[in-house]
Enzyme design. Structure first.
Site, PDB file in Angstrom:
ATOM      1  N   CYS A 190       0.799  -1.225   0.000  1.00 48.22           N
ATOM      2  CA  CYS A 190       0.000   0.000   0.000  1.00 48.22           C
ATOM      3  C   CYS A 190       0.834   1.279   0.000  1.00 48.22           C
ATOM      4  O   CYS A 190       0.330   2.358  -0.317  1.00 48.22           O
ATOM      5  CB  CYS A 190      -0.956  -0.005   1.182  1.00 48.22           C
ATOM      6  SG  CYS A 190      -2.006  -1.487   1.230  1.00 48.22           S
ATOM      7  N   HIS A 200      -3.736   6.565   1.302  1.00 49.00           N
ATOM      8  CA  HIS A 200      -4.173   5.214   0.945  1.00 49.00           C
ATOM      9  C   HIS A 200      -5.562   4.934   1.481  1.00 49.00           C
ATOM     10  O   HIS A 200      -5.857   5.185   2.656  1.00 49.00           O
ATOM     11  CB  HIS A 200      -3.175   4.196   1.487  1.00 49.00           C
ATOM     12  CG  HIS A 200      -3.657   2.791   1.408  1.00 49.00           C
ATOM     13  ND1 HIS A 200      -4.052   2.218   0.216  1.00 49.00           N
ATOM     14  CD2 HIS A 200      -3.841   1.842   2.369  1.00 49.00           C
ATOM     15  CE1 HIS A 200      -4.447   0.981   0.444  1.00 49.00           C
ATOM     16  NE2 HIS A 200      -4.330   0.732   1.738  1.00 49.00           N
ATOM     17  N   ASN A 225     -10.386  -1.282  -1.133  1.00 44.72           N
ATOM     18  CA  ASN A 225      -8.958  -1.069  -0.923  1.00 44.72           C
ATOM     19  C   ASN A 225      -8.215  -1.741  -2.073  1.00 44.72           C
ATOM     20  O   ASN A 225      -8.147  -2.966  -2.149  1.00 44.72           O
ATOM     21  CB  ASN A 225      -8.565  -1.681   0.430  1.00 44.72           C
ATOM     22  CG  ASN A 225      -7.080  -1.584   0.727  1.00 44.72           C
ATOM     23  OD1 ASN A 225      -6.258  -1.384  -0.153  1.00 44.72           O
ATOM     24  ND2 ASN A 225      -6.738  -1.752   1.999  1.00 44.72           N
TER      25      ASN A 225
END
Length: 309
Positions: A114, A237, A267
Site C-alpha cells: 500500500c 491510501h 482497498n
C-alpha cells in the site's frame, strides 16, 4: 525534471456485492459504508493475470495520450506483490512483451504493497534522471483476490482489484516535492501471506495507521515549510473508510481536504492513491499542492508533496 504527466486506470466491471457479503457476516449498511467504505469490490476474471490488468491500464493511458508512442517508452516499473504465476519472471518483463514495447526498455518490479505508489514515483524519477531516460511507465497492480480467503470476514470485505498506469516524463504538470519514508519490520506479522492465504490483524493495522500517518504528514509539512492550509487536498491510501476518517480527524479544521473515494473500488492496495489522483487531482486546475501518504504491508509508509510548478 521528471514529474507526473498523466494517469489512467483499469477497474474490472465484474465484482462482489459487499452488502451480500455483509449479510453473510451479519454486518449492516452502517458498518459496510461507515467502517469498510465499499459497497462493491471489483474482481478480475479467473483467467486474467496481474500482467493483463497492467496491460489494460497502460492501453487506457495510450488511448488518452495519443502523443505517447510505444516506441518512446524507455522505463517500466510494476509495483506488485502478487505478480504473474509464482512471481518468476518479474511481471514487468511479461508486461513489456504483451504491450509490444521495445526491447531497450528497462523493466523491473517493486515488491511493495500500500506504500508502493509513493515509493514508485520517486524510484522512477531518480532512475530516469540518473540515466537520462525520457518516458517512464509506473504501473500498480496487486489483485488481492488471488490471496484473500472469501470466508475471512477481516479481509474479504475490504479489497478490490484494479490497476493504474502513470506516465512520468519531462514538462509534467505535476512535479515531485519533498518526501519521507519509513519501515518497521517488527510489524510484519500483522499483514502477511502464509500458505498462499492473506492474514491481517485489523486492529493493529488501524492503530499503526492512526499513530504513524498523521504525525508523518505533519513532519513532512514542517520540513517543507508548509501547513495544512497550504495543501489543497490529501490523497492517502484508501485502507478503509474508518482509517481515512480517523486520520482526517487529526487535522483540525482541514478534515474535508482528505479525499475519500472507495465505494465502488474498495482497498486497491498500491492503486488507491493513483486512482484518487486520476479522478480528483490531475484535472483540478486550481489546485497547486497535494499531499500523498501510503502505508501498509511491511510495515512500510511513505508520504510526499506533489505540486504544480
Amino acid at each position: 525534471m521528471i514529474g507526473i504527466k498523466s494517469i489512467a486506470s483499469y477497474v474490472p466491471a465484474d465484482g462482489v456485492d459487499n452488502y451480500a457479503q455483509g449479510a453473510k457476516f451479519s454486518k449492516d449498511e452502517d458498518f459496510i459504508l461507515g467502517k469498510i467504505g465499499s459497497a462493491f469490490l471489483p474482481r478480475k476474471d479467473a483467467d486474467q493475470e496481474t500482467s493483463d490488468l497492467c496491460v489494460e491500464a497502460v492501453n487506457a493511458l495510450f488511448a488518452n495520450n495519443p502523443q505517447l508512442k510505444r516506441e518512446s517508452i524507455d522505463a517500466l516499473i510494476v509495483v506488485t506483490q502478487n505478480g504473474d504465476a509464482e512471481g518468476l519472471p518479474h511481471t514487468a518483463a511479461i508486461v513489456q512483451d504483451k504491450l509490444g514495447l521495445p526491447t531497450h526498455v528497462a523493466a523491473f518490479d517493486i515488491s511493495l504493497g500500500c506504500s508502493g505508489y509513493v515509493y514508485g514515483i520517486y524510484a522512477m524519477k531518480g532512475f530516469m534522471e540518473a540515466t537520462g531516460l525520457k518516458n517512464g511507465l509506473l504501473i500498480t497492480a496487486d489483485p488481492y483476490s488471488k490471496i484473500v480467503d472469501p470466508e475471512d470476514r477481516n479481509t474479504t470485505m475490504l479489497f478490490g482489484d484494479a490497476a493504474t498506469a502513470t506516465w512520468m516524463g519531462e514538462d509534467a504538470p505535476w512535479q515531485l516535492g519533498k518526501a519521507k519514508f519509513g519501515t518497521d519490520g517488527s510489524g510484519a506479522p500483522h499483514l502477511k501471506v502464509s500458505d498462499g492465504v492473506f492474514f491481517m490483524n485489523g486492529r493493529q493495522v488501524f492503530n499503526f495507521a492512526l499513530l504513524k500517518v498523521p504525525a508523518h504528514l505533519h513532519e513532512l509539512m514542517d520540513e517543507s515549510g508548509l501547513t495544512s492550509q497550504d495543501i489543497d487536498a490529501f490523497c492517502i491510501h484508501q485502507g478503509s473508510a474508518a482509517i481515512v476518517d480517523a486520520v482526517a480527524r487529526r487535522f483540525e479544521g482541514e478534515p474535508e481536504k482528505f479525499i475519500k473515494d472507495m465505494v465502488e473500488t474498495g482497498n486497491t492496495v498500491s492503486s488507491s492513491i493513483p486512482l484518487l489522483l486520476e479522478r480528483h487531482v490531475m484535472d483540478a486546475p486550481t489546485w497547486k499542492r497535494v499531499a500523498l501518504s501510503g502505508f501498509g504491508v511491511g510495515l512500510s509508509w511513505g508520504s510526499a508533496i506533489i505540486y504544480r510548478p
